[in-house]
Design an enzyme around this catalytic site. Structure first.
Site, mmCIF file in Angstrom:
data_model
loop_
_atom_site.group_PDB
_atom_site.id
_atom_site.type_symbol
_atom_site.label_atom_id
_atom_site.label_comp_id
_atom_site.label_asym_id
_atom_site.label_seq_id
_atom_site.Cartn_x
_atom_site.Cartn_y
_atom_site.Cartn_z
ATOM 1 N N LYS A 9 0.828 -1.205 0.000
ATOM 2 C CA LYS A 9 0.000 0.000 0.000
ATOM 3 C C LYS A 9 0.871 1.268 0.000
ATOM 4 C CE LYS A 9 -4.003 -2.174 2.228
ATOM 5 N NZ LYS A 9 -4.979 -2.083 3.354
ATOM 6 N N TYR A 49 -12.294 -2.547 -3.519
ATOM 7 C CA TYR A 49 -12.915 -2.451 -2.201
ATOM 8 C C TYR A 49 -14.441 -2.392 -2.267
ATOM 9 C CZ TYR A 49 -8.278 -1.813 -0.154
ATOM 10 O OH TYR A 49 -6.977 -2.000 0.268
ATOM 11 N N ASN A 112 -1.861 0.013 7.120
ATOM 12 C CA ASN A 112 -1.464 -1.362 7.474
ATOM 13 C C ASN A 112 -0.641 -2.024 6.374
ATOM 14 O OD1 ASN A 112 -3.508 -1.871 5.680
ATOM 15 N ND2 ASN A 112 -4.668 -3.217 7.024
ATOM 16 N N HIS A 115 -2.046 -5.347 1.305
ATOM 17 C CA HIS A 115 -3.319 -6.034 1.051
ATOM 18 C C HIS A 115 -3.024 -7.447 0.574
ATOM 19 C CE1 HIS A 115 -7.346 -6.798 -0.705
ATOM 20 N NE2 HIS A 115 -6.659 -7.419 -1.652
ATOM 21 N N GLU A 126 -9.793 -10.090 -8.014
ATOM 22 C CA GLU A 126 -8.913 -8.938 -7.819
ATOM 23 C C GLU A 126 -7.760 -8.872 -8.837
ATOM 24 O OE1 GLU A 126 -7.796 -9.328 -3.685
ATOM 25 O OE2 GLU A 126 -9.800 -8.776 -2.991
HETATM 26 P P1 DAT Z 1 -7.898 -6.903 5.353
HETATM 27 O O1 DAT Z 1 -7.069 -5.860 4.641
HETATM 28 O O2 DAT Z 1 -7.146 -7.535 6.492
HETATM 29 O O3 DAT Z 1 -8.493 -7.917 4.409
HETATM 30 P P2 DAT Z 1 -10.546 -5.715 5.454
HETATM 31 O O4 DAT Z 1 -10.778 -6.319 4.110
HETATM 32 O O5 DAT Z 1 -11.550 -6.004 6.521
HETATM 33 O O6 DAT Z 1 -9.112 -6.122 6.031
HETATM 34 O O7 DAT Z 1 -10.458 -4.134 5.310
HETATM 35 C C1 DAT Z 1 -9.829 -3.538 4.195
HETATM 36 C C2 DAT Z 1 -8.978 -2.403 4.690
HETATM 37 O O8 DAT Z 1 -9.796 -1.373 5.233
HETATM 38 C C3 DAT Z 1 -8.026 -2.783 5.817
HETATM 39 O O9 DAT Z 1 -6.812 -3.284 5.313
HETATM 40 C C4 DAT Z 1 -7.861 -1.504 6.581
HETATM 41 C C5 DAT Z 1 -9.185 -0.799 6.398
HETATM 42 N N1 DAT Z 1 -10.102 -1.005 7.532
HETATM 43 C C6 DAT Z 1 -10.812 -2.132 7.814
HETATM 44 N N2 DAT Z 1 -11.569 -1.974 8.919
HETATM 45 C C7 DAT Z 1 -11.336 -0.696 9.331
HETATM 46 C C8 DAT Z 1 -11.811 0.084 10.418
HETATM 47 N N3 DAT Z 1 -12.693 -0.397 11.315
HETATM 48 N N4 DAT Z 1 -11.336 1.338 10.559
HETATM 49 C C9 DAT Z 1 -10.450 1.853 9.663
HETATM 50 N N5 DAT Z 1 -9.968 1.176 8.621
HETATM 51 C C10 DAT Z 1 -10.395 -0.089 8.452
HETATM 52 MG MG MG Z 2 -9.875 -7.708 2.874
#
Ligand code: DAT
Ligand code: MG
Length: 154
Positions: A9, A49, A112, A115, A126
């Site tokens: 990212k 997303y 974080n 991805h 994707e």
């Molecule tokens: P991952 O990246 O572990 O698959 P995800 O698909 O649930 O996690 O979410 C996509 C991204 O969105 C994640 O990398 C960081 C952000 N994100 C997820 N939940 C969040 C939250 N509660 N507050 C802020 N950012 C969040």
């Molecule tokens: Mg995810």
């Protein structure tokens, strides 16, 4: 071999961690078959997303992911999706175990670093957002027989 989609990212690129992050996947014996740096379009971000549309963090997430270049990768290997998710660690850096990418390099929710597809079906959806099939290399590493047993190479 299973395929997954992985992306360093904007925070990972800006913090000059792309090389060290990519190294984790090589160290694990996975095969990088596609790799490029791009500035993600708004459309690509919305596609990637789409399942998060409407959530409170969605707008911030799309803005962040399009704010600066990312490194996108298509990766193959035995159980590449779940293996890669383990290399990533838990979603939020402050929860992620040391030894994982998120656990070692960050302590944030949104920043974080990386991805990774959450299922083989997600990976199949994707990868084409970022790569044409012709852009994906077809090869085997010379040492594959020392990384995987024969049935695992299929
Ligand atoms: P991952 O990246 O572990 O698959 P995800 O698909 O649930 O996690 O979410 C996509 C991204 O969105 C994640 O990398 C960081 C952000 N994100 C997820 N939940 C969040 C939250 N509660 N507050 C802020 N950012 C969040
Ligand atoms: Mg995810």
């Amino acid at each position: 071999m299973e395929r997954t989609f992985v992306m360093v990212k904007p925070d990972g690129v800006q913090r000059r961690l792309a090389g060290r992050i990519i190294q984790r996947f090589e160290d694990k014996g996975l095969r990088i078959v596609g790799l490029k740096m791009i500035r993600m379009s708004h459309k690509q971000a919305e596609d990637l997303y789409s399942i998060h549309k409407g959530k409170p963090f969605y707008d911030t997430l799309v803005k962040f992911i399009t704010s600066s270049p990312v490194v996108v990768m298509a990766i193959e290997g035995n159980q590449a999706v779940s293996v890669s998710r383990k290399l990533l660690g838990a979603t939020f850096g402050f929860n992620a175990e040391p030894g994982t990418i998120r656990g070692d390099f960050g302590g944030s929710k949104g920043l974080n670093l990386i991805h990774g597809s959450d299922s083989p079906e997600s990976a199949q959806r994707e990868i084409p957002i970022f790569f044409s099939e012709g852009e994906l290399a077809k090869y085997e590493h010379a040492d594959i027989g020392w990384v995987y047993e024969e049935p695992e190479r299929k």
